[in-house]
Motif scaffolding. Structure first.
Motif, mmCIF file in Angstrom:
data_model
loop_
_atom_site.group_PDB
_atom_site.id
_atom_site.type_symbol
_atom_site.label_atom_id
_atom_site.label_comp_id
_atom_site.label_asym_id
_atom_site.label_seq_id
_atom_site.Cartn_x
_atom_site.Cartn_y
_atom_site.Cartn_z
ATOM 1 N N THR A 1 0.830 -1.202 0.000
ATOM 2 C CA THR A 1 0.000 0.000 0.000
ATOM 3 C C THR A 1 0.867 1.255 0.000
ATOM 4 O O THR A 1 0.610 2.203 -0.756
ATOM 5 C CB THR A 1 -0.939 0.007 1.224
ATOM 6 O OG1 THR A 1 -1.728 -1.184 1.201
ATOM 7 C CG2 THR A 1 -1.841 1.222 1.229
ATOM 8 N N LEU A 2 1.904 1.275 0.826
ATOM 9 C CA LEU A 2 2.824 2.411 0.833
ATOM 10 C C LEU A 2 3.515 2.562 -0.521
ATOM 11 O O LEU A 2 3.681 3.675 -1.021
ATOM 12 C CB LEU A 2 3.863 2.255 1.944
ATOM 13 C CG LEU A 2 3.363 2.479 3.367
ATOM 14 C CD1 LEU A 2 4.448 2.127 4.370
ATOM 15 C CD2 LEU A 2 2.904 3.915 3.548
ATOM 16 N N ASN A 3 3.906 1.458 -1.102
ATOM 17 C CA ASN A 3 4.538 1.475 -2.422
ATOM 18 C C ASN A 3 3.596 2.106 -3.449
ATOM 19 O O ASN A 3 3.992 2.963 -4.237
ATOM 20 C CB ASN A 3 4.919 0.053 -2.818
ATOM 21 C CG ASN A 3 5.830 0.011 -4.019
ATOM 22 O OD1 ASN A 3 6.116 1.019 -4.642
ATOM 23 N ND2 ASN A 3 6.293 -1.174 -4.349
ATOM 24 N N PHE A 4 2.335 1.694 -3.422
ATOM 25 C CA PHE A 4 1.339 2.232 -4.345
ATOM 26 C C PHE A 4 1.143 3.732 -4.117
ATOM 27 O O PHE A 4 1.110 4.512 -5.074
ATOM 28 C CB PHE A 4 0.007 1.498 -4.192
ATOM 29 C CG PHE A 4 -1.114 2.159 -4.936
ATOM 30 C CD1 PHE A 4 -1.216 2.028 -6.309
ATOM 31 C CD2 PHE A 4 -2.044 2.939 -4.267
ATOM 32 C CE1 PHE A 4 -2.237 2.657 -7.005
ATOM 33 C CE2 PHE A 4 -3.058 3.563 -4.949
ATOM 34 C CZ PHE A 4 -3.163 3.431 -6.316
ATOM 35 N N ALA B 1 1.844 6.605 -6.794
ATOM 36 C CA ALA B 1 0.757 7.474 -7.252
ATOM 37 C C ALA B 1 1.091 8.940 -6.995
ATOM 38 O O ALA B 1 0.844 9.799 -7.850
ATOM 39 C CB ALA B 1 -0.544 7.089 -6.558
ATOM 40 N N ALA B 2 1.658 9.247 -5.838
ATOM 41 C CA ALA B 2 1.995 10.631 -5.516
ATOM 42 C C ALA B 2 3.069 11.168 -6.446
ATOM 43 O O ALA B 2 2.960 12.297 -6.960
ATOM 44 C CB ALA B 2 2.460 10.735 -4.061
ATOM 45 N N VAL B 3 4.094 10.391 -6.693
ATOM 46 C CA VAL B 3 5.171 10.852 -7.567
ATOM 47 C C VAL B 3 4.666 11.014 -8.997
ATOM 48 O O VAL B 3 4.961 12.019 -9.656
ATOM 49 C CB VAL B 3 6.380 9.892 -7.500
ATOM 50 C CG1 VAL B 3 7.395 10.221 -8.572
ATOM 51 C CG2 VAL B 3 7.022 9.967 -6.125
ATOM 52 N N VAL B 4 3.896 10.066 -9.485
ATOM 53 C CA VAL B 4 3.354 10.177 -10.843
ATOM 54 C C VAL B 4 2.455 11.400 -10.945
ATOM 55 O O VAL B 4 2.533 12.164 -11.910
ATOM 56 C CB VAL B 4 2.595 8.892 -11.240
ATOM 57 C CG1 VAL B 4 1.761 9.101 -12.484
ATOM 58 C CG2 VAL B 4 3.577 7.760 -11.449
ATOM 59 N N TYR B 5 1.621 11.626 -9.935
ATOM 60 C CA TYR B 5 0.706 12.775 -9.990
ATOM 61 C C TYR B 5 1.465 14.099 -9.932
ATOM 62 O O TYR B 5 1.258 14.970 -10.766
ATOM 63 C CB TYR B 5 -0.307 12.707 -8.844
ATOM 64 C CG TYR B 5 -1.251 13.876 -8.855
ATOM 65 C CD1 TYR B 5 -2.283 13.954 -9.780
ATOM 66 C CD2 TYR B 5 -1.089 14.934 -7.973
ATOM 67 C CE1 TYR B 5 -3.132 15.038 -9.817
ATOM 68 C CE2 TYR B 5 -1.934 16.023 -7.999
ATOM 69 C CZ TYR B 5 -2.961 16.070 -8.917
ATOM 70 O OH TYR B 5 -3.795 17.154 -8.960
ATOM 71 N N PHE B 6 2.351 14.231 -8.941
ATOM 72 C CA PHE B 6 3.004 15.521 -8.741
ATOM 73 C C PHE B 6 4.124 15.801 -9.735
ATOM 74 O O PHE B 6 4.423 16.958 -10.019
ATOM 75 C CB PHE B 6 3.536 15.632 -7.306
ATOM 76 C CG PHE B 6 2.433 15.767 -6.298
ATOM 77 C CD1 PHE B 6 1.632 16.894 -6.268
ATOM 78 C CD2 PHE B 6 2.183 14.755 -5.398
ATOM 79 C CE1 PHE B 6 0.613 17.019 -5.352
ATOM 80 C CE2 PHE B 6 1.161 14.870 -4.472
ATOM 81 C CZ PHE B 6 0.370 16.005 -4.442
ATOM 82 N N LEU B 7 4.754 14.774 -10.274
ATOM 83 C CA LEU B 7 5.851 15.003 -11.210
ATOM 84 C C LEU B 7 5.468 14.840 -12.671
ATOM 85 O O LEU B 7 6.212 15.284 -13.547
ATOM 86 C CB LEU B 7 7.025 14.078 -10.886
ATOM 87 C CG LEU B 7 7.700 14.306 -9.536
ATOM 88 C CD1 LEU B 7 8.880 13.353 -9.373
ATOM 89 C CD2 LEU B 7 8.168 15.734 -9.384
ATOM 90 N N MET B 8 4.322 14.199 -12.950
ATOM 91 C CA MET B 8 3.947 13.985 -14.342
ATOM 92 C C MET B 8 2.579 14.562 -14.677
ATOM 93 O O MET B 8 2.448 15.355 -15.604
ATOM 94 C CB MET B 8 3.982 12.492 -14.667
ATOM 95 C CG MET B 8 5.341 11.893 -14.618
ATOM 96 S SD MET B 8 5.244 10.138 -14.972
ATOM 97 C CE MET B 8 6.927 9.671 -14.732
ATOM 98 N N VAL B 9 1.554 14.149 -13.948
ATOM 99 C CA VAL B 9 0.185 14.533 -14.303
ATOM 100 C C VAL B 9 -0.059 16.026 -14.066
ATOM 101 O O VAL B 9 -0.561 16.726 -14.956
ATOM 102 C CB VAL B 9 -0.832 13.677 -13.511
ATOM 103 C CG1 VAL B 9 -2.248 14.161 -13.733
ATOM 104 C CG2 VAL B 9 -0.700 12.219 -13.903
#
Length: 152
Positions: free
Chosen positions: A87-90, A94-102
């Motif tokens: 869960t922490l891995n997910f 998700a946070a890195v993908v959202y804040f750095l990409m999306v």
């Protein structure tokens, strides 16, 4: 299958592959696979040591026993540490993908849309202004003709 149908099948397949969402999906899968090692390193190097400050160094070691006697691999154990780690891995992924990409891409696309709307708005104002000038010229010509008829 006749030779006549082959070009349309291949053309259809090519069109399918070149669709934007298929290419975007392929890029996302490749980036996600490459990014997995980074996230696993963060979990292993940062999160697990923080959790290890309160207990064991690996979340996989956390478990609960459903039976009264759990020794080693005997008994029914719920490995909730593994679930917590996943869960922490997910969440980190998700946070890195959202804040750095999306989020940056969404801001970029919004900026591009605003610039396009501003350009179209300027073009529309120019077209309206030209139309108004032409109407004024028409009205002036009509007025001149009308005053010329009255003068005769």
């Amino acid at each position: 299958m006749s030779a006549k149908n082959d070009p349309s099948v291949w053309q259809g397949f090519k069109t399918f592959l070149m669709r934007g969402n298929v290419v975007d999906l392929a890029v996302a899968v490749v980036i996600g696979a490459a990014f997995t090692s980074i996230v696993n390193s963060v979990v292993k190097g940062v999160i697990n040591p923080l959790v290890g400050a309160f207990g064991t160094k690996s979340l996989d070691n956390y478990s609960s026993c459903l039976t009264s006697t759990c020794t080693g691999s005997q008994g029914i154990q719920i490995m909730w540490g593994s679930v917590l780690g996943a869960t922490l891995n997910f969440l980190i992924t998700a946070a890195v993908v959202y804040f750095l990409m999306v989020l940056p891409m969404a801001k970029y696309l919004a900026r591009q849309a605003a610039q396009k709307a501003a350009r179209e708005g300027t073009k529309e104002v120019i077209e309206v202004t030209e139309l108004e000038v032409l109407k004024e010229i028409r009205d002036a010509l009509v007025a001149q003709r009308g005053s010329g008829h009255d003068a005769r």
